[in-house]
Design an enzyme around this catalytic site. Structure first.
Site, PDB file in Angstrom:
ATOM      1  N   ASP A 265       0.854  -1.182   0.000  1.00  0.00           N
ATOM      2  CA  ASP A 265       0.000   0.000   0.000  1.00  0.00           C
ATOM      3  C   ASP A 265       0.898   1.242   0.000  1.00  0.00           C
ATOM      4  O   ASP A 265       1.839   1.312  -0.774  1.00  0.00           O
ATOM      5  CB  ASP A 265      -0.946  -0.063   1.203  1.00  0.00           C
ATOM      6  CG  ASP A 265      -1.969   1.059   1.255  1.00  0.00           C
ATOM      7  OD1 ASP A 265      -2.799   1.134   0.341  1.00  0.00           O
ATOM      8  OD2 ASP A 265      -1.945   1.845   2.224  1.00  0.00           O
TER       9      ASP A 265
ATOM     10  N   TYR B  70      -2.158  10.322   3.954  1.00  0.00           N
ATOM     11  CA  TYR B  70      -3.164  11.064   3.196  1.00  0.00           C
ATOM     12  C   TYR B  70      -2.909  12.555   3.081  1.00  0.00           C
ATOM     13  O   TYR B  70      -3.211  13.164   2.052  1.00  0.00           O
ATOM     14  CB  TYR B  70      -4.558  10.777   3.769  1.00  0.00           C
ATOM     15  CG  TYR B  70      -4.870   9.314   3.700  1.00  0.00           C
ATOM     16  CD1 TYR B  70      -5.122   8.688   2.481  1.00  0.00           C
ATOM     17  CD2 TYR B  70      -4.838   8.512   4.842  1.00  0.00           C
ATOM     18  CE1 TYR B  70      -5.348   7.328   2.398  1.00  0.00           C
ATOM     19  CE2 TYR B  70      -5.069   7.148   4.768  1.00  0.00           C
ATOM     20  CZ  TYR B  70      -5.314   6.562   3.549  1.00  0.00           C
ATOM     21  OH  TYR B  70      -5.521   5.209   3.468  1.00  0.00           O
TER      22      TYR B  70
ATOM     23  N   HIS C 121      -6.681  -5.925  -2.607  1.00  0.00           N
ATOM     24  CA  HIS C 121      -5.651  -5.014  -2.116  1.00  0.00           C
ATOM     25  C   HIS C 121      -4.872  -5.613  -0.946  1.00  0.00           C
ATOM     26  O   HIS C 121      -3.833  -5.083  -0.566  1.00  0.00           O
ATOM     27  CB  HIS C 121      -6.309  -3.692  -1.689  1.00  0.00           C
ATOM     28  CG  HIS C 121      -5.329  -2.580  -1.448  1.00  0.00           C
ATOM     29  ND1 HIS C 121      -4.481  -2.123  -2.433  1.00  0.00           N
ATOM     30  CD2 HIS C 121      -5.065  -1.834  -0.343  1.00  0.00           C
ATOM     31  CE1 HIS C 121      -3.736  -1.141  -1.944  1.00  0.00           C
ATOM     32  NE2 HIS C 121      -4.068  -0.954  -0.681  1.00  0.00           N
TER      33      HIS C 121
ATOM     34  N   TYR D 155     -12.327   8.659  -1.398  1.00  0.00           N
ATOM     35  CA  TYR D 155     -11.901   8.524   0.001  1.00  0.00           C
ATOM     36  C   TYR D 155     -10.643   9.320   0.330  1.00  0.00           C
ATOM     37  O   TYR D 155     -10.531   9.903   1.419  1.00  0.00           O
ATOM     38  CB  TYR D 155     -11.719   7.046   0.367  1.00  0.00           C
ATOM     39  CG  TYR D 155     -10.457   6.411  -0.135  1.00  0.00           C
ATOM     40  CD1 TYR D 155      -9.332   6.294   0.675  1.00  0.00           C
ATOM     41  CD2 TYR D 155     -10.382   5.886  -1.431  1.00  0.00           C
ATOM     42  CE1 TYR D 155      -8.164   5.699   0.208  1.00  0.00           C
ATOM     43  CE2 TYR D 155      -9.232   5.294  -1.893  1.00  0.00           C
ATOM     44  CZ  TYR D 155      -8.122   5.207  -1.081  1.00  0.00           C
ATOM     45  OH  TYR D 155      -6.973   4.616  -1.551  1.00  0.00           O
TER      46      TYR D 155
END
Length: 312
Positions: A102, A229, A289, A146
């Protein structure tokens, strides 16, 4: 997993947690993503140790058992890279293979670019090396994307804060194991996309969930929302973007990341090889994922084949 040992290493005044197993001269370091921790790599760590490797998996600062930074809102990818090098130095490890899942793919490749003398090879799962000027996906996807939502200070905190940490992890694992990009409708939050009655993926047990939930109950989500993020556009002084070490990318065919604008073509067309010339790409037909946990035996075989191939 009782054979996995745990230690704490002090780095810049923080006690960082490192899980470790194996005592081989050849070391492999596993870098997690979100909502993950060292435990994500439990299957791969045991397999690597049995194959003669020393396997280590740190919790990033502010994740899992590692101390949070004094100002979580200022945490950065630079911190992850610096912490990683400090951990290697503390353990007297000169050179390692790096495996990133990820968003862990980014520090894995940053290490190969900024500290190439310390990296023997890179494996990433679910995310390729992105080009020096990656697409701004939020410009091509709806407002409820998201990442766009979680980049807004306070938005995810309010959304997550309605639930227990365990429920947040349950929802993210359920939602992100699907093949569609999580996008909320207007007036809806990301956590609303999962019905409470939806079962966990069959490969993710209640015991696994409890382990994750307890650790996020301890750490909270402040640092986890900042990195990755809110740190996406962090700049690095990389003069040569070409990765010079052997690399492998493992992608599930049902991974929602393949639906990010341009990503699948970037991988399948070979464009990614312009930046990672010695790259092997493997697609897993049923993979989501979370393939390290979904299909550990397959991932372990691929990983060990890569490590043994590039030991010289």
């Amino acid at each position: 997993m009782d054979e996995i040992q745990h230690r704490f290493i002090e780095v810049q005044g923080l006690k960082l947690h490192v899980a470790e197993i194996g005592a081989g001269l050849n070391a492999v370091v596993f870098l997690h993503g979100f909502p993950e921790i060292w435990y994500t790599w439990r299957h791969q760590m045991v397999a690597a140790a049995k194959a003669g490797f020393r396997a280590l998996a740190p919790d990033y600062r502010g994740y899992g058992l590692s101390d949070p930074p004094p100002e979580p809102e200022k945490a950065s990818f630079k911190d992850i890279v610096a912490d990683f090098i400090s951990i290697l130095d503390a353990l007297s490890i000169n050179k390692v293979f790096v495996v990133g899942k990820d968003f862990g793919a980014r520090p894995a490749y940053l290490l190969a670019a900024l500290h190439k003398e310390r990296v023997r090879g890179v494996v990433t799962i679910g995310v390729p090396l992105l080009p020096p000027s990656p697409p701004k996906y939020h410009e091509y996807l709806p407002e409820g994307f998201y990442i766009s939502r979680w980049q807004q200070p306070g938005r995810a905190e309010a959304d997550f804060g309605r639930l227990s940490a365990k429920s947040v992890v349950r929802n993210v694992y359920t939602l992100f194991s699907r093949s569609d990009i999580p996008i909320a409708a207007e007036g809806q939050e990301i956590m609303d996309l999962v019905d409470e009655s939806t079962p966990l993926p069959p490969w993710f047990t209640e015991e696994d969930l409890s382990t994750y939930g307890a650790l996020y109950e301890k750490s909270g989500f402040c640092t986890a929302l900042q990195v990755p993020y809110r740190s996406f556009w962090e700049e690095f002084a990389i003069t040569d973007p070409i990765v010079k070490v052997p690399a492998m990318l493992i992608m599930g065919e049902k991974d929602y990341v393949l639906k990010f604008p341009g990503i699948e073509d970037y991988i399948r067309s070979g464009k990614v090889n312009e930046f990672v010339p010695d790259l092997e790409v493997v697609f897993l037909p049923e993979g989501t994922h979370f393939v390290p946990e979904q299909s550990p035996e397959v991932v372990n075989q691929l990983l060990l084949a890569f490590l043994n191939k590039h030991l010289g």
